[in-house]
Design an enzyme around this catalytic site. Structure first.
Site, PDB file in Angstrom:
ATOM      1  N   GLU A  74       0.845  -1.201   0.000  1.00 24.87           N
ATOM      2  CA  GLU A  74       0.000   0.000   0.000  1.00 24.87           C
ATOM      3  C   GLU A  74       0.883   1.255   0.000  1.00 24.87           C
ATOM      4  O   GLU A  74       0.744   2.140   0.849  1.00 24.87           O
ATOM      5  CB  GLU A  74      -0.992  -0.011   1.176  1.00 24.87           C
ATOM      6  CG  GLU A  74      -1.964  -1.180   1.083  1.00 24.87           C
ATOM      7  CD  GLU A  74      -3.199  -1.095   1.981  1.00 24.87           C
ATOM      8  OE1 GLU A  74      -3.265  -0.218   2.846  1.00 24.87           O
ATOM      9  OE2 GLU A  74      -4.105  -1.937   1.790  1.00 24.87           O
TER      10      GLU A  74
ATOM     11  N   GLU B  89      -4.898  -8.673  -0.638  1.00 26.67           N
ATOM     12  CA  GLU B  89      -5.721  -8.405   0.549  1.00 26.67           C
ATOM     13  C   GLU B  89      -7.160  -8.270   0.090  1.00 26.67           C
ATOM     14  O   GLU B  89      -7.476  -7.400  -0.730  1.00 26.67           O
ATOM     15  CB  GLU B  89      -5.264  -7.130   1.270  1.00 26.67           C
ATOM     16  CG  GLU B  89      -3.920  -7.300   1.946  1.00 26.67           C
ATOM     17  CD  GLU B  89      -3.513  -6.118   2.819  1.00 26.67           C
ATOM     18  OE1 GLU B  89      -4.400  -5.423   3.351  1.00 26.67           O
ATOM     19  OE2 GLU B  89      -2.291  -5.900   2.956  1.00 26.67           O
TER      20      GLU B  89
END
Ligand code: AHR
Length: 494
Positions: free
Chosen positions: A175, A299
């Site tokens: 991220e 994810e």
């Protein structure tokens, strides 16, 4: 009850459902690693070298193919050298992302890599690009995978591991658009290429390098990244998307107490994954027409408000039949998109977000999501069969969702067909054309009311049972899916 027609193409698609689509993610977050997977050798809880035996057995039962670690956001603050050597001298740190708790680093590289060996799964390391250095990452690879004489390989030996491990999957940054460094895609792409240059293949170990891809529908990130990387410096990009029932991160909704409107909104939110896969794939197809770079959804899953009375930073949530439908819908989507989707990792394995397992002291619970992974596991490495399902849209509580989801694959003369019926009130009948003569069928079903869950006091409220509501005639199977159910069929064909 509506009847739908499902045609399985006898022509094989040429696409394999990579076993890694059934992957998992475990972060140093709350009780995922400590208490969930690892209790240490001195624990009273039955363990193998410190790993909970019940968790190891359960993960083997669903054929866990790959495990991602150490984060998540934690990965970009993780300094691997703090997690090697004698445990009593390992450096402690603060886990700033998840509750501000002290991380004693007693679970580090050796503990993770040995766990993967024990489970028989591929390790997927998320490297620190956010706050680490090029040298630190490059040395980690050398430490894990080099067999010769070198400072890092010697250090590994000194710490008790003679032979290197095999490491295939390496993520570089997590991220990076958010907790991993708040970067722009342009800046990240350059940094990614810099870091990956120094991640070497030692001794025949071949790294499969994963660049940090978009947050949900950030299509610009995908476009910029894909235009700056190529098959020689990246094997895949990642995608993260969580299902939040209300769409509001400040009031996500309860894991167990929700009404029908919130149930349908959860399914609608999870269906957004279909659009995300299609749109990111379209961009990837335009910039990588030969399909050299994979998409890894590393994810995904539901994200609710934490269970009342638990640490808000630990992300502990229960798991109901609603989660089972979410899991089935997503796994069917990943299967059907396996030309690009080469891996997916549900967040997270134990005690965090949409877990397959929950622990409390020495007790373990298998969640409804666990049973979906169990029922779907035969898809692993199967050949995808195109499954044309007509429009099954239904509207409930002013929300339109597809009632039925499906995917099919073939391996060794057996077709695996997995189905879900998301309607809370209506069954569905299905006429399946298997395209070949059907010799034998066996089935499993998972069903229950929308908020049924397994608790530590009642761990067997819900589990898969035999399904036999089907009839076969030559190529055709007629079956009935009860309202709110998930079914898997093993169909022997000739
Ligand atoms: O899975 C929990 C967190 O969600 C991860 O640490 C992060 O990558 C994502 O935002």
């Amino acid at each position: 009850m509506k009847n739908y027609f499902l045609k399985l193409s006898a022509e094989k698609s040429g696409q394999v459902i990579h076993k890694e689509i059934y992957g998992h993610f475990s972060e140093h977050l709350g009780r995922c690693i400590y208490g969930g997977i690892y209790v240490g050798e001195d624990s009273d809880i039955p363990n193998i070298n410190g790993y909970r035996k019940d968790i190891v057995d359960a993960l083997k039962e669903i054929n866990i193919p790959v495990l991602r670690w150490p984060g998540g956001c934690f990965a970009d603050e993780y300094h691997w050298k703090n997690g090697i050597g004698p445990k009593e001298s390992r450096v402690k740190m603060v886990n700033t992302n998840w509750g501000g708790v002290t991380e004693d680093n007693s679970f580090g590289t050796h503990e993770f890599m040995n766990l993967c060996e024990l489970l028989g799964c591929e390790p997927y390391i998320a490297g620190n690009l956010g706050s680490g250095t090029v040298r630190e990452l490059s040395e980690w690879i050398e430490y894990m995978t080099f067999s010769g004489i070198s400072p890092m390989a010697d250090l590994r030996r000194k710490n008790g591991r003679e032979n290197p491990w095999k490491l295939k999957y390496l993520g570089i940054g997590n991220e990076s658009w958010g907790c991993g460094g708040s970067m722009s895609p342009e800046y990240y792409s350059d940094l990614y290429k810099h870091y990956q240059t120094f991640c070497k293949n030692f001794d025949g170990n071949s790294l499969y390098k994963v660049a940090c891809g978009p947050n949900a529908d950030d299509f610009n990130w995908t476009r910029v990244l894909m235009s700056r990387i190529n098959r020689y410096n990246a094997n895949a990009i990642s995608l993260h998307y969580y299902t939040v029932p209300t769409g509001d991160w400040n009031r996500k909704g309860s894991a167990t107490e929700f009404d029908e409107a919130e149930y349908y909104s959860t399914i609608q939110k999870t269906m957004y994954m279909k659009e995300l896969l299609e749109k990111h794939t379209e961009i990837m197809d335009s910039l990588d027409p030969d399909n050299n770079i994979g998409l890894i959804v590393d994810e995904w899953g539901t994200w609710y408000d934490v269970e009342p009375g638990t640490n808000p930073g630990f992300l502990y949530q229960q798991n109901t039949m609603r989660d089972a439908v979410v899991a089935a819908v997503n796994l069917n989507l990943f299967n059907n998109n396996c030309r690009r989707v080469v891996m997916a990792n549900i967040a997270q394995t134990v005690n965090v977000l949409q877990s397959v397992l929950l622990t409390e002291g020495n007790k373990t619970v298998k969640t409804p999501t666990f049973y979906v992974f169990k029922m779907f596991k035969n898809h692993q490495e199967g050949m995808l069969l195109e499954s044309e399902l007509e429009n099954t849209d239904i509207t409930e509580e002013n929300i339109t969702i597809p009632q039925v989801s499906a995917s099919a694959s073939e391996k060794d003369g057996i077709i695996t067909l997995t189905l879900s019926n998301a309607s809370l009130s209506d069954g569905a009948t299905l006429t399946v054309d298997a395209g070949r003569c059907v010799e034998a069928i066996s089935g499993r079903i998972l069903s229950g009311s929308m908020n049924t869950f397994n608790s530590f006091d009642e761990p067997d409220n819900i589990f898969d049972t035999e399904f036999n509501d089907f009839k076969k005639m030559s190529n055709v199977i007629n079956l009935t899916l009860p309202a709110l159910s998930i079914v898997s069929l093993e169909i022997k064909v000739k």
